[in-house]
Design a protein around this motif. Structure first.
Motif, PDB file in Angstrom:
ATOM      1  N   GLU A 168      35.135 178.874  54.189  1.00  0.00           N
ATOM      2  CA  GLU A 168      35.975 178.340  55.266  1.00  0.00           C
ATOM      3  C   GLU A 168      37.341 177.914  54.741  1.00  0.00           C
ATOM      4  OE1 GLU A 168      32.726 176.681  58.484  1.00  0.00           O
ATOM      5  OE2 GLU A 168      33.514 175.277  57.002  1.00  0.00           O
ATOM      6  N   TYR A 211      35.698 180.021  68.050  1.00  0.00           N
ATOM      7  CA  TYR A 211      36.896 179.603  67.314  1.00  0.00           C
ATOM      8  C   TYR A 211      37.886 178.931  68.255  1.00  0.00           C
ATOM      9  CZ  TYR A 211      41.122 179.783  64.464  1.00  0.00           C
ATOM     10  OH  TYR A 211      42.267 179.442  63.769  1.00  0.00           O
ATOM     11  N   THR A 212      38.099 179.517  69.419  1.00  0.00           N
ATOM     12  CA  THR A 212      39.019 178.931  70.399  1.00  0.00           C
ATOM     13  C   THR A 212      38.578 177.523  70.789  1.00  0.00           C
ATOM     14  OG1 THR A 212      39.549 181.132  71.278  1.00  0.00           O
ATOM     15  CG2 THR A 212      40.030 179.239  72.684  1.00  0.00           C
ATOM     16  N   HIS A 214      36.627 175.462  68.970  1.00  0.00           N
ATOM     17  CA  HIS A 214      36.830 174.577  67.816  1.00  0.00           C
ATOM     18  C   HIS A 214      38.294 174.125  67.746  1.00  0.00           C
ATOM     19  CE1 HIS A 214      32.870 175.805  66.364  1.00  0.00           C
ATOM     20  NE2 HIS A 214      32.984 174.980  65.349  1.00  0.00           N
ATOM     21  N   LEU A 220      39.051 171.999  63.459  1.00  0.00           N
ATOM     22  CA  LEU A 220      39.232 173.036  62.439  1.00  0.00           C
ATOM     23  C   LEU A 220      39.980 172.508  61.218  1.00  0.00           C
ATOM     24  CD1 LEU A 220      40.153 176.140  64.636  1.00  0.00           C
ATOM     25  CD2 LEU A 220      38.029 175.766  63.364  1.00  0.00           C
ATOM     26  N   LEU A 235      41.643 181.887  61.509  1.00  0.00           N
ATOM     27  CA  LEU A 235      40.653 182.701  62.210  1.00  0.00           C
ATOM     28  C   LEU A 235      39.885 183.561  61.207  1.00  0.00           C
ATOM     29  CD1 LEU A 235      39.310 183.905  64.731  1.00  0.00           C
ATOM     30  CD2 LEU A 235      41.269 185.461  64.927  1.00  0.00           C
ATOM     31  N   PHE A 238      37.333 181.427  59.437  1.00  0.00           N
ATOM     32  CA  PHE A 238      36.294 181.005  60.377  1.00  0.00           C
ATOM     33  C   PHE A 238      35.303 182.142  60.614  1.00  0.00           C
ATOM     34  CE2 PHE A 238      34.487 180.546  64.615  1.00  0.00           C
ATOM     35  CZ  PHE A 238      34.104 179.214  64.643  1.00  0.00           C
ATOM     36  N   ARG A 242      31.292 182.485  59.543  1.00  0.00           N
ATOM     37  CA  ARG A 242      30.220 182.788  60.501  1.00  0.00           C
ATOM     38  C   ARG A 242      29.423 184.011  60.049  1.00  0.00           C
ATOM     39  NH1 ARG A 242      28.911 180.904  65.798  1.00  0.00           N
ATOM     40  NH2 ARG A 242      27.061 182.073  66.409  1.00  0.00           N
TER      41      ARG A 242
END
Length: 284
Positions: A168, A211-212, A214, A220, A235, A238, A242
């Motif tokens: 991350e 993501y949006t 978060h 984030l 992004l 992230f 995942r």
């Protein structure tokens, strides 16, 4: 609850994490058999109990996509694990139950619990549950207890926070060689995954909206391990985190069905995976 756990719990609550809806969708009360619906194109078709029980009895891997905070889902999981144990025993195949909730570094604690060396409270502490999962522990205990009483192995599926936090922050290239071997032994297959239509559907419908969300919640700025970032997580990192999470769990589930080294029978096992519904959508 640690910062990392809080971040994922906040996002999951806001998303209303959906149960898996790819092959079979099930819902149940605690004391009743699940209502099982097969996905037939754009509609759901009820399946008779005998049909879906025969279906899961034939499978080597059964994925149960749960709402983490649903009493009904946890009741359904116990019912399915019981049925799978019965059918696996009749087939002479060892059954395991894979847990998204437990990171791989704590496999030893699960083994000690099933062996009867520690109790549920000791297992809670030994898996660092309150910091690394954050969802309530008690709903899972009924499955844990059934597994211990019946000699069903519990398998830690998830990526360790320490490794996920590296990705991350710095992307997949931040992983050490030994972490690649542990989590992603098939690098070629992993790299080709992006061309899979099911993966593209999963990415667009599950990961991107996550993501949006978060970003909208302002969570984030730190990794899952609680490391504060200078800039909000990209992004790219992230999505990489995942994918590492998913690949780690898939690989551990596959290993769980392999016959143990030195096994006299050589019979492959079966594994029932308890996992958030978002991870098993779109047949990915």
């Amino acid at each position: 609850v640690a910062a990392g756990g809080t971040r994922e719990a906040q996002a999951a609550v806001a998303e209303g994490v959906a149960a898996g809806d790819d092959v079979v969708t099930a819902a149940a009360g605690v004391d009743q058999a699940p209502l099982v619906l097969a996905v037939r194109g754009q509609r759901l078709a009820p399946l008779p109990e005998a049909d879906w029980e025969a279906m899961i009895a034939k499978a080597d891997v059964v994925l149960l996509g749960e709402h983490h905070n649903s009493t009904e889902d946890h009741g359904m999981e116990l019912d399915v694990v019981r049925r799978l144990h019965r059918s696996a025993k009749a087939q002479g195949a060892p059954l395991s139950v894979g847990l998204e909730m437990v990171q791989q570094r704590f496999q030893g604690a699960l083994d000690r619990y099933v062996a009867g060396d520690i109790d549920e409270q000791e297992l809670y502490r030994a898996t660092d549950w309150s910091r690394r999962w954050s969802w309530p522990y008690e709903p899972y205990v009924q499955v844990f207890r059934f597994c211990r009483e019946n000699g069903v192995r519990l398998v830690a599926l998830n990526t360790d926070n320490e490794s996920l936090g590296k990705v991350e922050k710095g992307g997949l290239e931040a992983l050490q060689p030994e972490e690649w071997r542990q989590y992603i032994p098939d690098k070629d297959g992993f790299s080709k995954m992006g061309g899979n239509p099911e993966f593209k559907a999963y990415l667009g419908a599950v990961v991107m909206p996550s993501y949006t969300l978060h970003a909208r919640l302002g969570i984030l700025q730190q990794t899952v391990s609680g490391q504060v970032l200078d800039q909000p997580m990209s992004l790219r990192n992230f999505v990489s985190g995942r994918l590492l999470w998913d690949e780690t769990m898939a690989g551990a589930a596959v290993r769980a069905i392999q016959p143990p080294q030195g096994s006299a029978s050589g019979v492959p096992g079966k594994v029932c995976v308890l996992i958030g519904g978002g991870h098993v959508k779109y047949q990915y």
